[in-house]
Enzyme design. Structure first.
Site, PDB file in Angstrom:
ATOM      1  N   HIS A 206      30.576  45.162  43.611  1.00  0.00           N
ATOM      2  CA  HIS A 206      31.756  44.671  43.987  1.00  0.00           C
ATOM      3  C   HIS A 206      32.780  44.738  42.486  1.00  0.00           C
ATOM      4  O   HIS A 206      32.599  44.079  41.604  1.00  0.00           O
ATOM      5  CB  HIS A 206      31.684  43.004  43.885  1.00  0.00           C
ATOM      6  CG  HIS A 206      33.046  42.311  44.160  1.00  0.00           C
ATOM      7  ND1 HIS A 206      32.976  41.117  44.820  1.00  0.00           N
ATOM      8  CD2 HIS A 206      34.337  42.618  43.869  1.00  0.00           C
ATOM      9  CE1 HIS A 206      34.067  40.480  44.777  1.00  0.00           C
ATOM     10  NE2 HIS A 206      34.929  41.642  44.219  1.00  0.00           N
TER      11      HIS A 206
ATOM     12  N   GLU B 289      36.042  32.737  48.137  1.00  0.00           N
ATOM     13  CA  GLU B 289      36.219  32.735  46.759  1.00  0.00           C
ATOM     14  C   GLU B 289      37.261  31.761  46.281  1.00  0.00           C
ATOM     15  O   GLU B 289      36.811  30.683  45.688  1.00  0.00           O
ATOM     16  CB  GLU B 289      36.887  34.038  46.319  1.00  0.00           C
ATOM     17  CG  GLU B 289      37.527  34.059  44.793  1.00  0.00           C
ATOM     18  CD  GLU B 289      38.009  35.435  44.410  1.00  0.00           C
ATOM     19  OE1 GLU B 289      39.031  36.092  45.244  1.00  0.00           O
ATOM     20  OE2 GLU B 289      38.065  35.785  43.084  1.00  0.00           O
TER      21      GLU B 289
ATOM     22  N   ASP C  45      33.777  42.522  39.385  1.00  0.00           N
ATOM     23  CA  ASP C  45      34.805  42.247  39.782  1.00  0.00           C
ATOM     24  C   ASP C  45      36.121  43.104  39.256  1.00  0.00           C
ATOM     25  O   ASP C  45      36.235  44.166  39.783  1.00  0.00           O
ATOM     26  CB  ASP C  45      35.368  40.871  39.986  1.00  0.00           C
ATOM     27  CG  ASP C  45      36.402  40.303  41.099  1.00  0.00           C
ATOM     28  OD1 ASP C  45      36.678  41.366  41.950  1.00  0.00           O
ATOM     29  OD2 ASP C  45      36.550  39.300  41.145  1.00  0.00           O
TER      30      ASP C  45
ATOM     31  N   HIS D  62      36.295  39.832  51.125  1.00  0.00           N
ATOM     32  CA  HIS D  62      36.244  38.789  50.124  1.00  0.00           C
ATOM     33  C   HIS D  62      36.441  37.534  50.984  1.00  0.00           C
ATOM     34  O   HIS D  62      37.292  37.556  51.859  1.00  0.00           O
ATOM     35  CB  HIS D  62      37.665  38.805  49.299  1.00  0.00           C
ATOM     36  CG  HIS D  62      37.302  39.825  48.000  1.00  0.00           C
ATOM     37  ND1 HIS D  62      37.182  41.260  48.304  1.00  0.00           N
ATOM     38  CD2 HIS D  62      37.524  39.523  46.832  1.00  0.00           C
ATOM     39  CE1 HIS D  62      37.331  41.685  47.207  1.00  0.00           C
ATOM     40  NE2 HIS D  62      37.414  40.880  46.039  1.00  0.00           N
TER      41      HIS D  62
HETATM   42  N1  ADE Z   1      41.751  41.957  43.901  1.00  0.00           N
HETATM   43  C1  ADE Z   1      41.158  42.246  42.620  1.00  0.00           C
HETATM   44  N2  ADE Z   1      40.254  41.307  42.540  1.00  0.00           N
HETATM   45  C2  ADE Z   1      40.281  40.485  43.242  1.00  0.00           C
HETATM   46  C3  ADE Z   1      39.652  39.097  43.491  1.00  0.00           C
HETATM   47  N3  ADE Z   1      38.679  38.712  42.757  1.00  0.00           N
HETATM   48  N4  ADE Z   1      39.813  38.539  44.657  1.00  0.00           N
HETATM   49  C4  ADE Z   1      40.632  38.931  45.381  1.00  0.00           C
HETATM   50  N5  ADE Z   1      41.174  40.041  45.280  1.00  0.00           N
HETATM   51  C5  ADE Z   1      41.064  40.795  44.469  1.00  0.00           C
HETATM   52 ZN    ZN Z   2      37.094  41.228  44.327  1.00  0.00          ZN
END
Ligand code: ADE
Ligand code: ZN
Length: 335
Positions: free
Chosen positions: A14, A197, A275, A194
């Protein structure tokens, strides 16, 4: 423990390539493209990298990416990240890229993909780091826009393994992209997204049931729903967890309260990832190290996390086995 982590063979699953854009390289590329950026120094950039939530970060992240213009820029960005992989014993990486961030500004899809994939080819040859690409759709844009991107990608299909879904989660549920994910799978792309989150467990349900994803990016909020946790375990799906991202974006208040160990204890398959390392204060090894210290993880748990990173990668079985053997040898010797 630090040396154990640094030398541990691992994969990163990721990683947003635009999120690996370090201030020093940003200055260099802005200068050669004669583009003005709203910062005068690396210190000013670091001061700006304080976020209250995902959207707060995304605004700055898209602004940073806007200096990337030529194939060479995308090459330099990607090769810079792959060198970091080599230095951290990241043996394999699955790189997300956001074409719409660039095509929206008039940069050709071809420019983006050629620069990124050439760097990946060179890194395989010169650094012995393998990689594959995940083309991510921006969920704050329309499904039609995502379809446009899918069509632009088709001449370069052999360079792309998977499709993802990123950007502003709340208010943009996975179901908004049902048709374009169906079409992407028909083209042979593996679906990931995603989910959970900032969004609720319902978004994770939609991602697994409606989009049919094979791996969950983040997935933290799956823990809100016991039935969902059982289902993820039953389907043997991994979560790509990003500890330093979670604290930077205030998804988690403190690393000591991070649910990673709880996830593992419940039987979820977890991996550790960075990330957007240039924005969140650390590459993948720093993520391993900080979460290890905060949750007092054992070498065995770190080994399990690294093992998951290969097992749940999209490599073919023989390549997976090769890396798993390498990891096994390391662990038997160092545990
Ligand atoms: N784009 C880049 N990082 C991200 C994240 N953590 N969540 C959603 N979109 C993203
Ligand atoms: Zn991400």
């Amino acid at each position: 423990m630090k040396a154990f982590i640094e030398n541990l063979p691992k994969a990163e699953l990721h990683l947003h390539i635009e999120g690996s854009f370090e201030p020093a390289l940003m200055f260099e590329i802005a200068k050669r493209n004669t583009i003005k950026i709203p910062y005068n120094s690396v210190e000013e950039i670091e001061e700006a990298y304080k976020f209250d939530c995902l959207q707060d970060f995304l605004n700055i992240y898209y602004q940073g990416a806007s200096v990337l213009t030529t194939e060479q820029d995308f090459y330099d960005l990607t090769y810079n990240y792959l060198q970091k992989c080599a230095n951290q014993n990241v043996r394999h990486t699955e790189i997300m890229f956001d074409p719409q961030t660039h095509t929206e500004r008039g940069i050709a899809f071809e420019t983006v993909i050629k620069g990124i994939s050439k760097a990946c080819d060179d890194a395989q040859e010169k650094l012995n780091v393998s990689s594959l690409l995940i083309m991510s759709y921006l969920r704050h844009l329309s499904e039609d826009d995502a379809f446009k991107t899918l069509n632009q990608s088709l001449p370069f299909k052999n360079k792309i393994t998977a499709v993802g879904l990123d950007s502003s989660e709340k208010g943009n549920p996975p179901s908004k992209f049902k048709r374009v994910f169906e079409a992407s799978v028909k083209e042979g792309y593996i679906p990931v997204a995603h989910a959970g989150e900032e969004g609720s467990a319902d978004y994770v349900w939609e991602a697994i049931d409606i989009l049919g994803i094979k791996r969950i990016d983040h997935g933290n909020n799956s823990l809100q729903d016991e039935k969902l946790v059982k289902e993820i375990i039953k389907r043997d799906m991994a979560l790509t967890v990003c500890p330093l991202s979670n604290t930077a974006l205030q998804v988690v208040d403190n690393l000591k309260d991070h649910p990673l160990k709880k996830m593992m204890d419940l039987g979820l398959k977890v991996t550790i990832n960075s990330d957007d390392p240039a924005y969140f204060g650390g590459q993948v090894n720093k993520n391993y190290l900080e979460i290890q210290k905060s949750l007092d993880l054992t070498k065995k748990e770190l080994y399990t996390l690294a093992k998951n990173s290969f097992k749940y990668s999209f490599l073919n079985e023989s390549k997976k086995q090769q890396y798993l053997n390498e990891l096994e040898t390391y662990y038997n010797y160092k545990k």
